[in-house]
Design a protein around this motif. Structure first.
Motif, PDB file in Angstrom:
ATOM      1  N   TYR A  87      51.516  65.304  47.590  1.00 25.35           N
ATOM      2  CA  TYR A  87      51.289  64.140  46.731  1.00 25.35           C
ATOM      3  C   TYR A  87      52.118  62.955  47.214  1.00 25.35           C
ATOM      4  O   TYR A  87      51.612  61.819  47.293  1.00 25.35           O
TER       5      TYR A  87
ATOM      6  N   PRO B 156      43.415  63.365  36.481  1.00 25.18           N
ATOM      7  CA  PRO B 156      42.508  63.040  37.593  1.00 25.18           C
ATOM      8  C   PRO B 156      43.189  62.428  38.802  1.00 25.18           C
ATOM      9  O   PRO B 156      42.858  62.782  39.944  1.00 25.18           O
ATOM     10  N   ARG B 157      44.145  61.522  38.617  1.00 26.84           N
ATOM     11  CA  ARG B 157      44.701  60.847  39.786  1.00 26.84           C
ATOM     12  C   ARG B 157      45.546  61.775  40.655  1.00 26.84           C
ATOM     13  O   ARG B 157      45.771  61.491  41.828  1.00 26.84           O
ATOM     14  N   MET B 158      45.963  62.913  40.073  1.00 26.92           N
ATOM     15  CA  MET B 158      46.710  63.856  40.899  1.00 26.92           C
ATOM     16  C   MET B 158      45.782  64.747  41.706  1.00 26.92           C
ATOM     17  O   MET B 158      45.958  64.918  42.911  1.00 26.92           O
ATOM     18  N   TRP B 159      44.759  65.322  41.057  1.00 26.01           N
ATOM     19  CA  TRP B 159      43.885  66.194  41.844  1.00 26.01           C
ATOM     20  C   TRP B 159      42.992  65.405  42.796  1.00 26.01           C
ATOM     21  O   TRP B 159      42.492  65.943  43.778  1.00 26.01           O
ATOM     22  N   ALA B 160      42.831  64.102  42.521  1.00 26.74           N
ATOM     23  CA  ALA B 160      42.108  63.274  43.489  1.00 26.74           C
ATOM     24  C   ALA B 160      42.930  63.105  44.773  1.00 26.74           C
ATOM     25  O   ALA B 160      42.378  63.069  45.877  1.00 26.74           O
ATOM     26  N   ALA B 161      44.260  63.042  44.618  1.00 30.03           N
ATOM     27  CA  ALA B 161      45.142  62.882  45.780  1.00 30.03           C
ATOM     28  C   ALA B 161      45.391  64.204  46.493  1.00 30.03           C
ATOM     29  O   ALA B 161      45.630  64.230  47.701  1.00 30.03           O
TER      30      ALA B 161
ATOM     31  N   GLU C   4      54.167  56.035  37.549  1.00 31.99           N
ATOM     32  CA  GLU C   4      53.071  55.463  36.759  1.00 31.99           C
ATOM     33  C   GLU C   4      52.801  56.246  35.480  1.00 31.99           C
ATOM     34  O   GLU C   4      51.980  55.826  34.665  1.00 31.99           O
TER      35      GLU C   4
ATOM     36  N   ARG D 202      54.371  58.244  46.162  1.00 35.57           N
ATOM     37  CA  ARG D 202      55.082  58.365  44.882  1.00 35.57           C
ATOM     38  C   ARG D 202      55.719  59.746  44.739  1.00 35.57           C
ATOM     39  O   ARG D 202      55.116  60.763  45.093  1.00 35.57           O
TER      40      ARG D 202
ATOM     41  N   THR E 166      50.407  59.483  48.505  1.00 28.78           N
ATOM     42  CA  THR E 166      50.438  58.371  47.551  1.00 28.78           C
ATOM     43  C   THR E 166      51.684  57.513  47.666  1.00 28.78           C
ATOM     44  O   THR E 166      51.704  56.391  47.148  1.00 28.78           O
TER      45      THR E 166
ATOM     46  N   VAL F 219      51.356  63.326  35.080  1.00 33.93           N
ATOM     47  CA  VAL F 219      50.209  63.756  35.882  1.00 33.93           C
ATOM     48  C   VAL F 219      49.882  65.240  35.681  1.00 33.93           C
ATOM     49  O   VAL F 219      48.776  65.666  36.032  1.00 33.93           O
TER      50      VAL F 219
ATOM     51  N   SER G 181      38.517  63.629  28.330  1.00 34.13           N
ATOM     52  CA  SER G 181      38.593  63.204  29.723  1.00 34.13           C
ATOM     53  C   SER G 181      38.506  64.437  30.621  1.00 34.13           C
ATOM     54  O   SER G 181      38.894  65.546  30.238  1.00 34.13           O
TER      55      SER G 181
END
Length: 247
Positions: free
Chosen positions: A175, A147-152, A226, A181, A179, A229, A122
């Motif tokens: 973050y 990915p979901r962290m560096w996207a945010a 979730e 979160r 988000t 990260v 990944s």
């Protein structure tokens, strides 16, 4: 409950750790500490002597208690974040960083994939930098970010950034703001292993070819509600100390 010498020592230990009082500077006078905490002179003096016994300060004639430099003690990433959140600086005394890398890579390490909960190969964000204290490399710090962290928080793709900006704000705040979160750190785990050739070069350890040089590695996993990260790993140069935070 009455303030004890241990309470006062813990307060100044954190102040020194956060470098609100830096090496070469003085702690407040005993009288000022007595007034601040509402204690007797003997209680304040006992607290200062505790700090002196720990090697944090030295009693100097006509100067009082002076904070000592500790060039062989390093700050880990988790401690650095906490220090910034309390209003302290990004860097420790006489510290800087270099060799910054931030790149998207395919994750082939099965342990990292398992800890981040991602499939092998990944795309992850890989961040690396070397911290230098008193002109000498002390730590190689690596972040592997899902990915979901560096996207945010796309700012993490900027290689020059470390943990955040001044004013107590870090990537944890960014973050959370974006988000909704919270990020929390799991237990900091420590293990010794043999340093890689790249790590020896980054830490400027002069070792014969093929020599086995042990290093201390500290690793923690950050997660939100979730799941995980980020994996944060600090590799310490041989001969430096890692000191955990006191109470």
């Amino acid at each position: 409950m009455a303030t004890t010498a241990r309470d006062i020592a813990a307060h100044y230990r954190r102040v020194v750790t956060d470098e609100q009082i830096r090496p070469g500077e003085r702690l407040p006078t005993l009288r000022a500490t007595c007034e601040q905490f509402g204690v007797a002179n003997t209680t304040a003096l006992r607290a200062y002597r505790m700090l002196e016994a720990e090697g944090l300060v030295s009693a100097e004639p006509r100067q009082g208690y002076v904070v000592l430099a500790r060039p062989s003690v390093v700050t880990t990433g988790a401690q650095r974040v906490k220090r910034i959140q309390r209003g302290g600086p990004n860097y420790s005394h006489a510290e800087t960083s270099r060799d910054h890398v931030a790149a998207l890579r395919s994750c082939a390490d099965p342990d990292i994939c398992r800890e981040l909960g991602v499939e092998p190969h990944s795309e992850i964000l890989f961040r690396r930098r070397t911290f230098v204290q008193h002109g000498r490399p002390s730590t190689v710090a690596i972040n592997v970010i899902a990915p979901r962290m560096w996207a945010a928080v796309p700012e993490l793709l900027e290689s020059a950034r470390i943990t955040g900006q001044t004013g107590g704000e870090t990537w944890l705040d960014w973050y959370r703001q974006r988000t909704g979160r919270e990020l929390t750190q799991g237990p900091e785990m420590a293990a010794a292993r043999i340093a890689s050739t790249d790590e020896l070069a980054a830490l400027e350890v002069d070792a014969p070819d093929g020599a086995a040089v042990p290093v201390l590695v500290l690793r923690s996993v950050w997660h939100d509600d979730e799941g995980p990260v980020m994996v944060w790993e600090d590799t310490l140069r041989p001969g430096v100390w890692h000191v955990t935070e006191g109470p």
